[in-house]
Write a protein that holds these residues in place. Structure first.
Motif, short mmCIF file in Angstrom:
data_model
loop_
_atom_site.label_atom_id
_atom_site.label_comp_id
_atom_site.label_asym_id
_atom_site.label_seq_id
_atom_site.Cartn_x
_atom_site.Cartn_y
_atom_site.Cartn_z
N ALA A 75 0.90 -1.31 0.04
CA ALA A 75 0.04 -0.21 -0.03
C ALA A 75 0.99 1.14 -0.03
CB ALA A 75 -0.90 -0.08 1.25
N GLY A 76 2.03 1.13 0.40
CA GLY A 76 2.90 2.32 0.82
C GLY A 76 3.78 2.62 -0.53
N GLY A 132 4.47 1.59 9.77
CA GLY A 132 5.21 1.86 8.45
C GLY A 132 4.16 1.41 7.10
N VAL A 141 11.13 1.90 9.40
CA VAL A 141 10.88 3.20 10.22
C VAL A 141 11.10 2.97 11.68
CG1 VAL A 141 9.22 4.08 8.58
CG2 VAL A 141 8.25 2.49 10.52
N ALA A 596 13.06 -9.01 14.39
CA ALA A 596 13.56 -10.46 14.12
C ALA A 596 12.72 -11.30 14.10
CB ALA A 596 14.78 -10.49 15.00
N VAL A 598 9.65 -11.46 13.43
CA VAL A 598 8.67 -11.52 12.33
C VAL A 598 9.51 -12.20 11.07
CG1 VAL A 598 7.51 -10.24 10.73
CG2 VAL A 598 7.20 -9.78 13.11
C1 LIG Z 1 8.23 3.04 15.25
C2 LIG Z 1 8.33 1.79 15.53
C3 LIG Z 1 9.54 1.40 16.21
C4 LIG Z 1 9.81 -0.05 16.47
N1 LIG Z 1 11.27 -0.39 16.79
C5 LIG Z 1 11.60 -1.72 16.66
C6 LIG Z 1 12.77 -2.05 16.88
O1 LIG Z 1 13.44 -1.13 17.52
N2 LIG Z 1 13.28 -3.16 17.03
C7 LIG Z 1 12.36 -4.36 16.56
O2 LIG Z 1 12.74 -5.44 16.37
N3 LIG Z 1 11.13 -3.97 16.12
C8 LIG Z 1 10.64 -2.54 16.25
N4 LIG Z 1 9.22 -2.42 15.93
C9 LIG Z 1 8.50 -3.41 15.35
C10 LIG Z 1 8.93 -4.21 14.15
O3 LIG Z 1 9.57 -3.27 13.32
C11 LIG Z 1 7.60 -4.75 13.63
O4 LIG Z 1 7.03 -5.54 14.49
C12 LIG Z 1 7.56 -5.59 12.46
O5 LIG Z 1 8.58 -4.96 11.31
C13 LIG Z 1 6.43 -6.04 11.98
O6 LIG Z 1 6.74 -6.71 10.61
P1 LIG Z 1 5.39 -7.12 9.86
O7 LIG Z 1 5.91 -7.92 8.52
O8 LIG Z 1 4.32 -7.91 10.64
O9 LIG Z 1 4.55 -5.81 9.73
P2 LIG Z 1 5.09 -4.49 8.75
O10 LIG Z 1 6.32 -4.45 8.72
O11 LIG Z 1 4.22 -3.47 9.28
O12 LIG Z 1 4.61 -4.78 7.26
C14 LIG Z 1 3.22 -4.89 6.76
C15 LIG Z 1 3.16 -4.09 5.29
O13 LIG Z 1 1.83 -4.63 4.75
C16 LIG Z 1 1.39 -3.31 4.23
N5 LIG Z 1 0.13 -3.25 3.87
C17 LIG Z 1 -0.79 -3.30 4.93
N6 LIG Z 1 -2.19 -3.38 4.73
C18 LIG Z 1 -1.93 -3.36 3.42
C19 LIG Z 1 -3.03 -3.42 2.23
N7 LIG Z 1 -4.33 -3.41 2.71
N8 LIG Z 1 -2.69 -3.58 0.98
C20 LIG Z 1 -1.26 -3.59 0.75
N9 LIG Z 1 -0.12 -3.57 1.61
C21 LIG Z 1 -0.74 -3.40 2.86
C22 LIG Z 1 2.18 -2.11 5.08
O14 LIG Z 1 2.27 -0.81 4.52
C23 LIG Z 1 3.41 -2.79 5.48
O15 LIG Z 1 4.38 -2.37 4.59
C24 LIG Z 1 9.02 -1.15 15.77
C25 LIG Z 1 8.00 -0.43 14.98
C26 LIG Z 1 7.76 0.74 15.00
C27 LIG Z 1 6.55 1.29 14.16
#
Ligand SMILES: Cc1cc2nc3c(=O)[nH]c(=O)nc-3n(C[C@H](O)[C@H](O)[C@H](O)COP(=O)(O)OP(=O)(O)OC[C@H]3O[C@@H](n4cnc5c(N)ncnc54)[C@H](O)[C@@H]3O)c2cc1C
Length: 617
Positions: A75-76, A132, A141, A596, A598
């Motif tokens: 989406a982004g 993000g 981010v 990590a 995830v």
């Molecule tokens: C500000 C912040 C600080 C953090 N600090 C740390 C840290 O220091 N160390 C650490 O280990 N973890 C940290 N985390 C947590 C960690 O980064 C996340 O838990 C992890 O990256 C999540 O991975 P994910 O694949 O589950 O989701 P995400 O990385 O959120 O990925 C989901 C993706 O799907 C996309 N998406 C969602 N809905 C749709 C849709 N309908 N259509 C198309 N695309 C879509 C989103 O845009 C995104 O790019 C932090 C998180 C944040 C926000």
């Protein structure tokens, strides 16, 4: 970024209301008249979301299964088109607050009975919840801290039944190591046992020398009986030490950097432009050129799963519907194909619910036909964080020196066990094998609630994070409009233990400030702390707590009879060709940061998907 692109992005991303109107008034009608764009594209795998999980999964599948093609819908926008801020560790605050790369979520305000005095109502304020919305997702981010959690976390996942053995610590460790490329070269045998050196996620030690005041915090910790820990991801987690970070050469290293860029065939940007070419910085490496089949579409917002209407009772996923380039598109999977949702803890749950998989009541009140009743969104887990800020009388300019280009200001940490009666901690808590508090030490004003309360260059901040909370939040749909944000109820401190554990850690922070040389040489004094009753502490904690942005477990992996939404192979119960692989499947929250874990889940998921694909006729 080109001015045109910026204008389009601003229009699309900032003005939610306009998009919602467009959806409600126009798209729906077009959809019904079947004039939306049918792409006639068939893919072996459609991955929703190019975040931490989506990037790892795309790359691992394309490298391990011959002759497949993959569509990744994100989406982004692509991170490289936003700006260099995301590369610079010190600017991570700007990165996660940037409008164009953040989903802009907020948690709901919640009133609940007090813990100290249950006759009084207390308030958890709602606040911005960063997520993000960019290629790389939250890994683009986040704060870059590399912590995996403890062995016991994963052994708990495996304890759910014999078939869950594939998630025990040994299996997870194999995946952690496979993903990791650790730059600490002077390694002893123990370090080698726990770390990987050939994966695609770069991990390195912090790049700065500590300020004198931080060195004195380490001395104080030692005097209190907190041992030094050289590796929080090794044999034990407790102690004080330096974090490792997901960085390379002092710059942020996202999962997109490691796992997507070199597997890209083309990136379709918004508006569509010519694909990146081989040899360009974002094109294919020579090695990857033979895998010509990952199509990443950015600014492609997935609306829902498309089901095979001929097999109504089986809930067979056959494709996805998404909003891209100003209209609704459909893409489909090939006969052996699958849709894999990697949208993160909020969005994966939302996409499932929009597709008819979720709690009956919430779906029906939003006029969504229930295809399979599951507790999607009902088990939202997260790490609450609350800080104590110390005023430092001796001006040391530390805020500037620590927060330099290659540091996000979160270098030093302590892990220990809290006290569930809220008492001040002692050595027994510091040496406990199952620590549940992570304390960040910083000379920066990192606590958003306190960020306006003091001078920038003379503070000492101690941020306590509850790593094994027992309170459980939930997520629900606000509307059937896919552009509307779901309601997020964090439910922090619903359970008494959580409040007391946090209280004990904040009391320890106050004790740390009182120790020489912090109190004597540096004149450290808490901004907030006076003699406080437990009731005062409760109010303080509820007012100042914010989320660590570690949302997870909304599509829990567990037996269906125990509130699970996906099975041990991450297949959504009651459906076919549909999996979820990201933070939302965590059965319980790991005692550490989530990036990590995830990536580890996505790596393991790729092996499960590969096995199933090869076994299909
Ligand atoms: C500000 C912040 C600080 C953090 N600090 C740390 C840290 O220091 N160390 C650490 O280990 N973890 C940290 N985390 C947590 C960690 O980064 C996340 O838990 C992890 O990256 C999540 O991975 P994910 O694949 O589950 O989701 P995400 O990385 O959120 O990925 C989901 C993706 O799907 C996309 N998406 C969602 N809905 C749709 C849709 N309908 N259509 C198309 N695309 C879509 C989103 O845009 C995104 O790019 C932090 C998180 C944040 C926000």
């Amino acid at each position: 970024m080109s001015p045109d692109l910026k204008t389009r992005l601003d229009k699309e991303l900032k003005d939610d209301a306009e998009i919602r109107d467009l959806w409600l008034e126009g798209i729906y009608n077009r959809d019904h008249r079947q004039t939306f764009k049918k792409t006639n594209e068939f893919y072996d795998f459609i991955i929703i979301g190019a975040g931490t999980a989506g990037c790892v999964l795309a790359r691992e599948l394309i490298y391990n299964i011959p002759h497949i093609n993959i569509l990744v819908l994100e989406a982004g926008p692509p991170s490289t088109q936003i700006n260099d801020i995301m590369r610079s560790p010190c600017a991570f605050h700007s990165a996660f607050r940037a409008v164009e790369t953040d989903w802009g979520y907020s948690s709901e305000e919640q009133k609940m009975p007090g813990i100290i005095d249950p006759n009084k109502e207390v308030l958890n304020k709602g606040s911005h919840y960063p997520r993000g919305k960019v290629i790389g997702g939250c890994s683009t981010v986040n704060a870059m801290i590399y912590i995996r959690g403890q062995k016991a976390d994963y052994d708990l996942w495996a304890a759910q039944g014999p078939e869950y053995k594939i998630w025990d610590y040994d299996h997870c460790l194999e995946a952690f190591k496979a993903v990791e490329n650790n730059a600490r070269k002077s390694t002893d045998e123990e370090f080698k046992k726990y770390h990987g050196f050939n994966g695609l996620l770069h991990v390195q030690d912090g790049q700065i020398d500590f300020d004198d005041i931080i060195k004195d915090v380490i001395k104080v910790a030692k005097n209190l009986g907190i041992p030094y820990n050289n590796d929080f991801n090794g044999v034990r987690q407790y102690g004080i030490g330096k974090h490792q970070h997901t960085m390379k050469d002092g710059k942020r290293f996202s999962l997109a950097d490691g796992y997507l860029t070199d597997a890209l065939r083309k990136v379709e940007t918004y508006p569509p432009s010519k694909p990146f070419e081989i040899g360009s910085p974002h094109g294919l490496s020579d090695d990857a050129a033979k895998f010509v089949a990952v199509n990443v579409k950015s600014s492609a917002h997935v609306l829902n799963i498309i089901w095979d209407e001929k097999k109504k009772d089986e809930n067979v996923a056959i494709g996805v519907k998404y909003f891209y380039d100003g209209r609704v598109h459909e893409s489909f999977i090939a006969p052996k194909g699958e849709v894999i949702i990697c949208g993160g803890a909020f969005n994966s749950a939302q996409i499932l619910m929009l597709s008819g998989i979720g709690p009956k009541n919430n779906l029906e009140e939003n006029n969504i036909k229930v295809r399979k009743e599951l507790p999607v969104g009902r088990n939202l887990l997260d790490h609450p964080t609350c800080g104590i800020t110390g005023k430092v009388s001796v001006l040391n300019g530390t805020g500037n020196s620590q927060l330099n280009y290659s540091s996000c200001g979160l270098e030093l940490a302590m892990f220990y066990k809290g006290d569930n009666k809220g008492k001040v901690l002692n050595q027994k808590h510091f040496l406990d094998e199952r620590p549940d508090i992570q304390l960040h030490v910083s000379t920066s004003l990192l606590d958003p609630v306190n960020a306006t309360s003091g001078k920038k260059n003379d503070v000492l901040t101690l941020l306590s994070t509850l790593n094994l909370p027992s309170s459980v939040g939930h997520l629900e749909l606000r509307s059937s409009n896919p552009f509307m944000h779901p309601k997020i109820f964090l439910n922090f401190y619903e359970k008494p233990d959580d409040l007391y554990l946090m209280m004990s850690s904040l009391k320890l922070s106050c004790e740390i400030f009182k120790q020489p040389p912090l109190s004597t040489v540096w004149g450290v004094e808490s901004y907030e702390y006076k003699e406080m009753s437990d009731e005062d502490w409760e109010q303080y904690i509820r007012e100042k707590t914010f989320s660590s942005s570690h949302a997870c477990s909304t599509v829990k992996m567990a037996p269906e009879s125990q509130g699970g939404c996906v099975d041990h192979r991450l297949q959504v119960y009651g459906t076919k060709n549909l999996r979820v692989a990201d933070a939302s499947i965590f059965p319980t929250i790991p005692a550490g940061n989530l990036n990590a874990p995830v990536a580890m889940v996505a790596w393991r998921a790729s092996r499960l998907i590969e096995e199933d694909y090869k076994n299909k006729a």
